[in-house]
Design a protein around this motif. Structure first.
Motif, PDB file in Angstrom:
ATOM      1  N   MET A  43     -16.906   8.956  -5.279  1.00  0.00           N
ATOM      2  CA  MET A  43     -15.955  10.005  -5.634  1.00  0.00           C
ATOM      3  C   MET A  43     -14.807   9.452  -6.462  1.00  0.00           C
ATOM      4  O   MET A  43     -14.378  10.053  -7.445  1.00  0.00           O
ATOM      5  N   TRP A  44     -14.291   8.264  -6.082  1.00  0.00           N
ATOM      6  CA  TRP A  44     -13.162   7.705  -6.820  1.00  0.00           C
ATOM      7  C   TRP A  44     -13.551   7.263  -8.230  1.00  0.00           C
ATOM      8  O   TRP A  44     -12.688   7.047  -9.066  1.00  0.00           O
ATOM      9  N   LEU A  45     -14.842   7.161  -8.517  1.00  0.00           N
ATOM     10  CA  LEU A  45     -15.268   6.713  -9.842  1.00  0.00           C
ATOM     11  C   LEU A  45     -15.288   7.828 -10.874  1.00  0.00           C
ATOM     12  O   LEU A  45     -15.440   7.565 -12.066  1.00  0.00           O
ATOM     13  N   ASN A  46     -15.145   9.096 -10.434  1.00  0.00           N
ATOM     14  CA  ASN A  46     -15.196  10.186 -11.406  1.00  0.00           C
ATOM     15  C   ASN A  46     -13.854  10.907 -11.506  1.00  0.00           C
ATOM     16  O   ASN A  46     -12.929  10.667 -10.741  1.00  0.00           O
ATOM     17  N   ASP A  47     -13.744  11.810 -12.494  1.00  0.00           N
ATOM     18  CA  ASP A  47     -12.483  12.507 -12.758  1.00  0.00           C
ATOM     19  C   ASP A  47     -12.018  13.338 -11.577  1.00  0.00           C
ATOM     20  O   ASP A  47     -10.833  13.378 -11.252  1.00  0.00           O
ATOM     21  N   ILE A  48     -12.940  14.034 -10.928  1.00  0.00           N
ATOM     22  CA  ILE A  48     -12.573  14.886  -9.799  1.00  0.00           C
ATOM     23  C   ILE A  48     -11.994  14.041  -8.676  1.00  0.00           C
ATOM     24  O   ILE A  48     -10.954  14.375  -8.092  1.00  0.00           O
ATOM     25  N   GLY A  49     -12.664  12.942  -8.369  1.00  0.00           N
ATOM     26  CA  GLY A  49     -12.184  12.075  -7.308  1.00  0.00           C
ATOM     27  C   GLY A  49     -10.832  11.464  -7.626  1.00  0.00           C
ATOM     28  O   GLY A  49      -9.967  11.355  -6.754  1.00  0.00           O
ATOM     29  N   ALA A  50     -10.626  11.056  -8.879  1.00  0.00           N
ATOM     30  CA  ALA A  50      -9.343  10.480  -9.268  1.00  0.00           C
ATOM     31  C   ALA A  50      -8.220  11.501  -9.097  1.00  0.00           C
ATOM     32  O   ALA A  50      -7.120  11.165  -8.657  1.00  0.00           O
ATOM     33  N   GLY A  51      -8.502  12.745  -9.442  1.00  0.00           N
ATOM     34  CA  GLY A  51      -7.508  13.799  -9.253  1.00  0.00           C
ATOM     35  C   GLY A  51      -7.241  14.069  -7.789  1.00  0.00           C
ATOM     36  O   GLY A  51      -6.097  14.284  -7.365  1.00  0.00           O
ATOM     37  N   LEU A  52      -8.303  14.063  -6.990  1.00  0.00           N
ATOM     38  CA  LEU A  52      -8.152  14.285  -5.554  1.00  0.00           C
ATOM     39  C   LEU A  52      -7.329  13.175  -4.918  1.00  0.00           C
ATOM     40  O   LEU A  52      -6.517  13.429  -4.016  1.00  0.00           O
ATOM     41  N   TYR A  53      -7.501  11.955  -5.389  1.00  0.00           N
ATOM     42  CA  TYR A  53      -6.736  10.827  -4.858  1.00  0.00           C
ATOM     43  C   TYR A  53      -5.245  11.081  -5.013  1.00  0.00           C
ATOM     44  O   TYR A  53      -4.442  10.795  -4.119  1.00  0.00           O
ATOM     45  N   ASP A  54      -4.861  11.633  -6.169  1.00  0.00           N
ATOM     46  CA  ASP A  54      -3.452  11.947  -6.401  1.00  0.00           C
ATOM     47  C   ASP A  54      -2.931  12.984  -5.413  1.00  0.00           C
ATOM     48  O   ASP A  54      -1.756  12.984  -5.052  1.00  0.00           O
ATOM     49  N   MET A  55      -3.802  13.877  -4.963  1.00  0.00           N
ATOM     50  CA  MET A  55      -3.394  14.891  -4.002  1.00  0.00           C
ATOM     51  C   MET A  55      -3.282  14.320  -2.590  1.00  0.00           C
ATOM     52  O   MET A  55      -2.401  14.701  -1.819  1.00  0.00           O
ATOM     53  N   VAL A  56      -4.180  13.400  -2.260  1.00  0.00           N
ATOM     54  CA  VAL A  56      -4.218  12.839  -0.911  1.00  0.00           C
ATOM     55  C   VAL A  56      -3.100  11.836  -0.680  1.00  0.00           C
ATOM     56  O   VAL A  56      -2.527  11.755   0.413  1.00  0.00           O
ATOM     57  N   HIS A  57      -2.750  11.073  -1.706  1.00  0.00           N
ATOM     58  CA  HIS A  57      -1.788   9.990  -1.526  1.00  0.00           C
ATOM     59  C   HIS A  57      -0.441  10.457  -0.970  1.00  0.00           C
ATOM     60  O   HIS A  57       0.096   9.816  -0.049  1.00  0.00           O
ATOM     61  N   PRO A  58       0.164  11.544  -1.472  1.00  0.00           N
ATOM     62  CA  PRO A  58       1.445  11.974  -0.902  1.00  0.00           C
ATOM     63  C   PRO A  58       1.347  12.313   0.581  1.00  0.00           C
ATOM     64  O   PRO A  58       2.297  12.089   1.340  1.00  0.00           O
ATOM     65  N   VAL A  59       0.208  12.861   0.998  1.00  0.00           N
ATOM     66  CA  VAL A  59       0.022  13.178   2.416  1.00  0.00           C
ATOM     67  C   VAL A  59      -0.004  11.892   3.230  1.00  0.00           C
ATOM     68  O   VAL A  59       0.614  11.797   4.304  1.00  0.00           O
ATOM     69  N   THR A  60      -0.710  10.891   2.714  1.00  0.00           N
ATOM     70  CA  THR A  60      -0.764   9.598   3.403  1.00  0.00           C
ATOM     71  C   THR A  60       0.628   8.998   3.537  1.00  0.00           C
ATOM     72  O   THR A  60       0.994   8.472   4.594  1.00  0.00           O
ATOM     73  N   ARG A  61       1.416   9.072   2.490  1.00  0.00           N
ATOM     74  CA  ARG A  61       2.781   8.531   2.531  1.00  0.00           C
ATOM     75  C   ARG A  61       3.630   9.255   3.557  1.00  0.00           C
ATOM     76  O   ARG A  61       4.517   8.662   4.180  1.00  0.00           O
ATOM     77  N   LEU A  62       3.351  10.545   3.737  1.00  0.00           N
ATOM     78  CA  LEU A  62       4.138  11.339   4.682  1.00  0.00           C
ATOM     79  C   LEU A  62       3.803  10.986   6.124  1.00  0.00           C
ATOM     80  O   LEU A  62       4.686  10.808   6.966  1.00  0.00           O
ATOM     81  N   ILE A  63       2.514  10.881   6.439  1.00  0.00           N
ATOM     82  CA  ILE A  63       2.116  10.662   7.827  1.00  0.00           C
ATOM     83  C   ILE A  63       2.108   9.182   8.217  1.00  0.00           C
ATOM     84  O   ILE A  63       2.107   8.855   9.402  1.00  0.00           O
ATOM     85  N   ALA A  64       2.117   8.299   7.231  1.00  0.00           N
ATOM     86  CA  ALA A  64       2.107   6.859   7.516  1.00  0.00           C
ATOM     87  C   ALA A  64       3.153   6.173   6.639  1.00  0.00           C
ATOM     88  O   ALA A  64       2.861   5.744   5.525  1.00  0.00           O
ATOM     89  N   PRO A  65       4.399   6.095   7.117  1.00  0.00           N
ATOM     90  CA  PRO A  65       5.482   5.516   6.306  1.00  0.00           C
ATOM     91  C   PRO A  65       5.193   4.115   5.789  1.00  0.00           C
ATOM     92  O   PRO A  65       5.730   3.719   4.756  1.00  0.00           O
ATOM     93  N   GLU A  66       4.337   3.355   6.487  1.00  0.00           N
ATOM     94  CA  GLU A  66       4.011   2.002   6.041  1.00  0.00           C
ATOM     95  C   GLU A  66       3.447   1.997   4.623  1.00  0.00           C
ATOM     96  O   GLU A  66       3.623   1.035   3.880  1.00  0.00           O
ATOM     97  N   SER A  67       2.783   3.082   4.238  1.00  0.00           N
ATOM     98  CA  SER A  67       2.135   3.127   2.932  1.00  0.00           C
ATOM     99  C   SER A  67       3.135   3.188   1.784  1.00  0.00           C
ATOM    100  O   SER A  67       2.772   2.886   0.639  1.00  0.00           O
ATOM    101  N   ARG A  68       4.371   3.595   2.056  1.00  0.00           N
ATOM    102  CA  ARG A  68       5.368   3.648   0.983  1.00  0.00           C
ATOM    103  C   ARG A  68       6.365   2.490   1.071  1.00  0.00           C
ATOM    104  O   ARG A  68       7.351   2.457   0.334  1.00  0.00           O
ATOM    105  N   ARG A  69       6.088   1.542   1.960  1.00  0.00           N
ATOM    106  CA  ARG A  69       6.991   0.399   2.131  1.00  0.00           C
ATOM    107  C   ARG A  69       6.330  -0.903   1.709  1.00  0.00           C
ATOM    108  O   ARG A  69       6.692  -1.971   2.196  1.00  0.00           O
ATOM    109  N   VAL A  70       5.386  -0.831   0.799  1.00  0.00           N
ATOM    110  CA  VAL A  70       4.648  -2.041   0.411  1.00  0.00           C
ATOM    111  C   VAL A  70       5.562  -3.120  -0.166  1.00  0.00           C
ATOM    112  O   VAL A  70       5.452  -4.296   0.212  1.00  0.00           O
ATOM    113  N   PRO A  71       6.495  -2.811  -1.088  1.00  0.00           N
ATOM    114  CA  PRO A  71       7.367  -3.883  -1.596  1.00  0.00           C
ATOM    115  C   PRO A  71       8.159  -4.568  -0.486  1.00  0.00           C
ATOM    116  O   PRO A  71       8.308  -5.803  -0.503  1.00  0.00           O
ATOM    117  N   GLU A  72       8.639  -3.794   0.491  1.00  0.00           N
ATOM    118  CA  GLU A  72       9.379  -4.391   1.600  1.00  0.00           C
ATOM    119  C   GLU A  72       8.462  -5.234   2.482  1.00  0.00           C
ATOM    120  O   GLU A  72       8.843  -6.313   2.951  1.00  0.00           O
TER     121      GLU A  72
END
Length: 240
Positions: A43-72
């Motif tokens: 799925m991540w190899l095609n256009d649809i999957g790449a677009g879906l990834y952009d939709m899923v990532h903000p949700v991941t950042r919301l429910i798992a704060p560790e995902s937005r603290r990588v530089p720290e």
């Protein structure tokens, strides 16, 4: 070739005359078929999957704060060289670039042309360059980066040990890694794990799998946290 790509050349274990730039990134897989072994990876190899990834990532950042603290989590310093392994469309890559400053360098590496096309389009930072390559055959020189992150990638590769071997190889002594992957989890998450893993074709890591692999390869100070079906593991490579 951009300034960042010029700076990446000495890090690559590839003769410069064999490097080709395609759509703004080094394509080390040009002409080679990409074999997808898992449904989610396909799925991540095609256009649809790449677009879906952009939709899923903000949700991941919301429910798992560790995902937005990588530089720290990586304790990045000004001027560091960082590898974003499985960078996707640069959701984390750009924050790494800001953390290391103009004297630093961030290498975003992914196997998906669609993901890298999005990453190049949305990256204005001059200290970021992208490479298309396979994580199981990581084309970087030994001890070439100060830090490495890999976000929700390891569960999709066929040979996890090969990738972790490369991670241990390319990170300099004293360097840090910040990893995340799908996990078996606890409670309700654990009851759903077999169904999610089977549907996505993703490996669901047991709590000690990634920490033990890192420990076996000379990493110390290993810290692991699980949020639902996501595990976050940070560690430091033993100094020389």
């Amino acid at each position: 070739m951009t300034g960042a790509l010029h700076r990446i050349v000495p890090l690559l274990d590839v003769p410069e005359e064999e490097l080709s730039v395609r759509d703004g990134y080094f394509d080390l897989l040009a002409g080679q078929p990409v074999r997808s072994t898992r449904r989610a990876q396909s799925m991540w190899l095609n256009d649809i999957g790449a677009g879906l990834y952009d939709m899923v990532h903000p949700v991941t950042r919301l429910i798992a704060p560790e995902s937005r603290r990588v530089p720290e989590r990586l304790a990045l310093e000004w001027g560091s060289t960082v590898l974003d392994l499985g960078c996707g469309p640069a959701n984390i890559t750009v924050s790494l670039a800001h953390a290391v400053g103009e004297r630093g360098l961030v290498v975003g590496l992914d196997v998906s042309e669609k993901m890298l096309a999005r990453a190049v389009r949305r990256t204005a930072e001059p200290n970021v360059g992208y490479v298309r390559a396979d994580a199981e055959r990581l084309p970087l020189r030994d001890e070439s980066v100060d830090a490495l992150c890999s976000s929700v990638v390891l569960q999709l590769v066929e040979n996890v040990d090969a990738v972790v071997d490369h991670i241990a190889r390319v990170v300099r002594p004293g360097g840090r890694v910040a990893l995340s992957a799908t996990a078996a989890g606890y409670g309700l998450a654990r009851r759903l794990t077999p169904h999610v893993g089977s549907f996505a074709g993703a490996h669901m890591f047991e709590p000690d799998e990634l920490p033990s692999r890192l420990a076996d390869r000379g990493f110390t100070g290993i810290r692991s946290r699980t949020h639902g079906m996501l595990q976050f593991v940070d560690a430091r490579k033993r100094p020389a």
